[in-house]
Design a protein around this motif. Structure first.
Motif, PDB file in Angstrom:
ATOM      1  N   LEU A 142     -72.102 -40.638 -33.723  1.00 52.01           N
ATOM      2  CA  LEU A 142     -72.653 -39.311 -33.965  1.00 52.01           C
ATOM      3  C   LEU A 142     -71.564 -38.247 -33.932  1.00 52.01           C
ATOM      4  O   LEU A 142     -70.689 -38.244 -33.064  1.00 52.01           O
ATOM      5  N   LYS A 143     -71.637 -37.332 -34.874  1.00 52.90           N
ATOM      6  CA  LYS A 143     -70.686 -36.220 -34.938  1.00 52.90           C
ATOM      7  C   LYS A 143     -70.883 -35.286 -33.745  1.00 52.90           C
ATOM      8  O   LYS A 143     -72.007 -35.029 -33.320  1.00 52.90           O
ATOM      9  N   GLN A 144     -69.772 -34.779 -33.221  1.00 51.82           N
ATOM     10  CA  GLN A 144     -69.822 -33.770 -32.171  1.00 51.82           C
ATOM     11  C   GLN A 144     -69.659 -32.386 -32.804  1.00 51.82           C
ATOM     12  O   GLN A 144     -68.780 -32.181 -33.632  1.00 51.82           O
ATOM     13  N   THR A 145     -70.503 -31.458 -32.409  1.00 52.75           N
ATOM     14  CA  THR A 145     -70.393 -30.071 -32.859  1.00 52.75           C
ATOM     15  C   THR A 145     -70.159 -29.189 -31.641  1.00 52.75           C
ATOM     16  O   THR A 145     -70.898 -29.273 -30.659  1.00 52.75           O
ATOM     17  N   VAL A 146     -69.133 -28.370 -31.700  1.00 52.68           N
ATOM     18  CA  VAL A 146     -68.837 -27.441 -30.604  1.00 52.68           C
ATOM     19  C   VAL A 146     -69.316 -26.053 -31.013  1.00 52.68           C
ATOM     20  O   VAL A 146     -68.863 -25.497 -32.025  1.00 52.68           O
ATOM     21  N   LEU A 147     -70.239 -25.503 -30.247  1.00 44.44           N
ATOM     22  CA  LEU A 147     -70.775 -24.167 -30.510  1.00 44.44           C
ATOM     23  C   LEU A 147     -70.289 -23.206 -29.434  1.00 44.44           C
ATOM     24  O   LEU A 147     -70.397 -23.493 -28.240  1.00 44.44           O
ATOM     25  N   TYR A 148     -69.750 -22.073 -29.873  1.00 42.74           N
ATOM     26  CA  TYR A 148     -69.365 -21.059 -28.886  1.00 42.74           C
ATOM     27  C   TYR A 148     -70.597 -20.264 -28.452  1.00 42.74           C
ATOM     28  O   TYR A 148     -71.623 -20.238 -29.136  1.00 42.74           O
ATOM     29  N   LYS A 149     -70.470 -19.626 -27.307  1.00 46.05           N
ATOM     30  CA  LYS A 149     -71.560 -18.808 -26.789  1.00 46.05           C
ATOM     31  C   LYS A 149     -71.238 -17.323 -26.968  1.00 46.05           C
ATOM     32  O   LYS A 149     -70.099 -16.905 -26.800  1.00 46.05           O
ATOM     33  N   LEU A 150     -72.264 -16.572 -27.319  1.00 52.94           N
ATOM     34  CA  LEU A 150     -72.169 -15.124 -27.295  1.00 52.94           C
ATOM     35  C   LEU A 150     -72.381 -14.631 -25.874  1.00 52.94           C
ATOM     36  O   LEU A 150     -73.010 -15.311 -25.059  1.00 52.94           O
ATOM     37  N   CYS A 151     -71.889 -13.434 -25.610  1.00 50.71           N
ATOM     38  CA  CYS A 151     -71.973 -12.868 -24.267  1.00 50.71           C
ATOM     39  C   CYS A 151     -72.483 -11.438 -24.348  1.00 50.71           C
ATOM     40  O   CYS A 151     -72.024 -10.651 -25.180  1.00 50.71           O
ATOM     41  N   ALA A 152     -73.448 -11.098 -23.493  1.00 45.07           N
ATOM     42  CA  ALA A 152     -73.936  -9.724 -23.332  1.00 45.07           C
ATOM     43  C   ALA A 152     -73.563  -9.274 -21.927  1.00 45.07           C
ATOM     44  O   ALA A 152     -74.021  -9.867 -20.954  1.00 45.07           O
ATOM     45  N   GLU A 153     -72.745  -8.240 -21.840  1.00 42.92           N
ATOM     46  CA  GLU A 153     -72.243  -7.769 -20.541  1.00 42.92           C
ATOM     47  C   GLU A 153     -72.659  -6.317 -20.314  1.00 42.92           C
ATOM     48  O   GLU A 153     -72.420  -5.454 -21.160  1.00 42.92           O
ATOM     49  N   SER A 154     -73.274  -6.066 -19.177  1.00 39.87           N
ATOM     50  CA  SER A 154     -73.599  -4.698 -18.782  1.00 39.87           C
ATOM     51  C   SER A 154     -73.365  -4.569 -17.285  1.00 39.87           C
ATOM     52  O   SER A 154     -73.055  -5.550 -16.602  1.00 39.87           O
ATOM     53  N   ALA A 155     -73.534  -3.358 -16.775  1.00 41.43           N
ATOM     54  CA  ALA A 155     -73.383  -3.146 -15.336  1.00 41.43           C
ATOM     55  C   ALA A 155     -74.453  -3.903 -14.552  1.00 41.43           C
ATOM     56  O   ALA A 155     -74.301  -4.130 -13.348  1.00 41.43           O
ATOM     57  N   ASN A 156     -75.523  -4.327 -15.236  1.00 39.39           N
ATOM     58  CA  ASN A 156     -76.637  -5.011 -14.580  1.00 39.39           C
ATOM     59  C   ASN A 156     -76.520  -6.526 -14.599  1.00 39.39           C
ATOM     60  O   ASN A 156     -77.346  -7.223 -14.006  1.00 39.39           O
ATOM     61  N   GLY A 157     -75.491  -7.065 -15.287  1.00 34.49           N
ATOM     62  CA  GLY A 157     -75.341  -8.508 -15.329  1.00 34.49           C
ATOM     63  C   GLY A 157     -74.809  -8.998 -16.657  1.00 34.49           C
ATOM     64  O   GLY A 157     -74.437  -8.212 -17.532  1.00 34.49           O
ATOM     65  N   THR A 158     -74.809 -10.324 -16.813  1.00 26.89           N
ATOM     66  CA  THR A 158     -74.262 -10.973 -17.995  1.00 26.89           C
ATOM     67  C   THR A 158     -75.198 -12.080 -18.456  1.00 26.89           C
ATOM     68  O   THR A 158     -75.737 -12.828 -17.636  1.00 26.89           O
ATOM     69  N   LEU A 159     -75.392 -12.187 -19.775  1.00 28.97           N
ATOM     70  CA  LEU A 159     -76.198 -13.240 -20.374  1.00 28.97           C
ATOM     71  C   LEU A 159     -75.385 -13.948 -21.449  1.00 28.97           C
ATOM     72  O   LEU A 159     -74.507 -13.342 -22.074  1.00 28.97           O
ATOM     73  N   TYR A 160     -75.710 -15.239 -21.696  1.00 31.51           N
ATOM     74  CA  TYR A 160     -75.014 -16.016 -22.719  1.00 31.51           C
ATOM     75  C   TYR A 160     -76.040 -16.686 -23.631  1.00 31.51           C
ATOM     76  O   TYR A 160     -77.125 -17.069 -23.197  1.00 31.51           O
ATOM     77  N   GLY A 161     -75.670 -16.862 -24.913  1.00 33.19           N
ATOM     78  CA  GLY A 161     -76.554 -17.534 -25.852  1.00 33.19           C
ATOM     79  C   GLY A 161     -75.789 -18.180 -26.982  1.00 33.19           C
ATOM     80  O   GLY A 161     -74.752 -17.668 -27.405  1.00 33.19           O
ATOM     81  N   ILE A 162     -76.297 -19.319 -27.477  1.00 31.65           N
ATOM     82  CA  ILE A 162     -75.668 -19.972 -28.627  1.00 31.65           C
ATOM     83  C   ILE A 162     -76.318 -19.544 -29.936  1.00 31.65           C
ATOM     84  O   ILE A 162     -75.741 -19.756 -31.010  1.00 31.65           O
ATOM     85  N   ASN A 163     -77.499 -18.967 -29.870  1.00 30.88           N
ATOM     86  CA  ASN A 163     -78.180 -18.476 -31.071  1.00 30.88           C
ATOM     87  C   ASN A 163     -77.894 -16.999 -31.306  1.00 30.88           C
ATOM     88  O   ASN A 163     -77.288 -16.623 -32.297  1.00 30.88           O
TER      89      ASN A 163
END
Length: 239
Positions: free
Chosen positions: A82-103
């Motif tokens: 099976l092929k391997q696919t590497v997906l980077y994550k997006l990042c949302a950063e604010s004074a209230n915290g950080t979130l990550y997503g691949i979509n």
């Protein structure tokens, strides 16, 4: 190999594991197998991103073509085909915290009867002094077939997509370089920042900002091309 199993209808796939020397475990897993839909994959990418993920569609809720039945996919995984696919994550950063997503990341209005007003800067330059609308989405190429497509009606193959939901007419959607940094500042809110299907969110009040960008985090997925198979999609939608 020890694996962590996630998704729905797991009793349908468990009998296929033992004959392929795959041992389900709650600790010490070497890989994650998601048996379900997009939500299971997104959850695994969020909670187990340090492990490689094998994505398999749950045939009970998402019928597949013969090439991507669970047993066939597991055989190819064990054989190393099976092929391997590497997906980077997006990042949302604010004074209230950080979130990550691949979509995608999304800044939404919280008050559904009132437009959000926000300023947009791209790479430190003012792009729009005031956008009025329901919000804005930053999408990866992988996520471009999801929320981004529902807003714009299109997809893209390189970069990151910035799409404005029900915004004032003079605002256009953009394709940005993956090195770009988008800063969003609330003029009239409040606003809510979400990433993929993460139940957590960041709330922004008037004057508060969030940074959307590509992060240094990534996730490795096996069999993604089969998981996104066009023939399987046609079967699911009765085309």
């Amino acid at each position: 190999m020890k694996i962590k199993l996630l998704g729905k209808n797991l009793d349908d796939i468990r009998p296929l594991l033992e004959s392929r020397s795959l041992e389900e475990t709650e600790s010490g897993a070497e890989a994650v197998i998601t048996y379900g839909g997009d939500g299971a994959l997104l959850g695994a990418a969020r909670d187990f991103s340090t492990l490689p993920i094998l994505a398999i569609r749950d045939a009970a809720t998402a019928p597949t073509c013969s090439l991507h039945e669970a047993g066939m996919v597991l055989d190819r995984f064990v054989a190393g085909d099976l092929k391997q696919t590497v997906l980077y994550k997006l990042c949302a950063e604010s004074a209230n915290g950080t979130l990550y997503g691949i979509n995608d990341l999304f800044l939404h209005n919280i008050n559904r009867t009132s437009s959000l007003r926000f300023q947009v800067k791209i790479d430190g330059e003012l792009f729009a002094p005031e956008v009025r609308g329901d919000g804005v989405c930053l999408s990866t190429v992988h996520g471009s077939s999801a929320y981004y497509r529902s807003i714009t009606g299109g997809m893209f193959r390189v970069g990151m997509g910035l799409a404005f939901s029900h915004a004032n007419a003079e605002i256009d959607h953009l394709i940005l370089d993956t090195s770009s940094v988008v800063e969003l500042t609330i003029i009239r809110g409040p606003g809510m920042v979400i990433a993929d299907n993460d139940p957590e969110h960041l709330q922004l009040e008037n004057g508060e900002s969030v940074i959307f960008r590509k992060s240094e985090k990534f996730v490795t997925i096996f069999g993604l091309e089969g998981f996104m198979c066009g023939a399987c999609r046609k079967i699911r939608h009765g085309i």
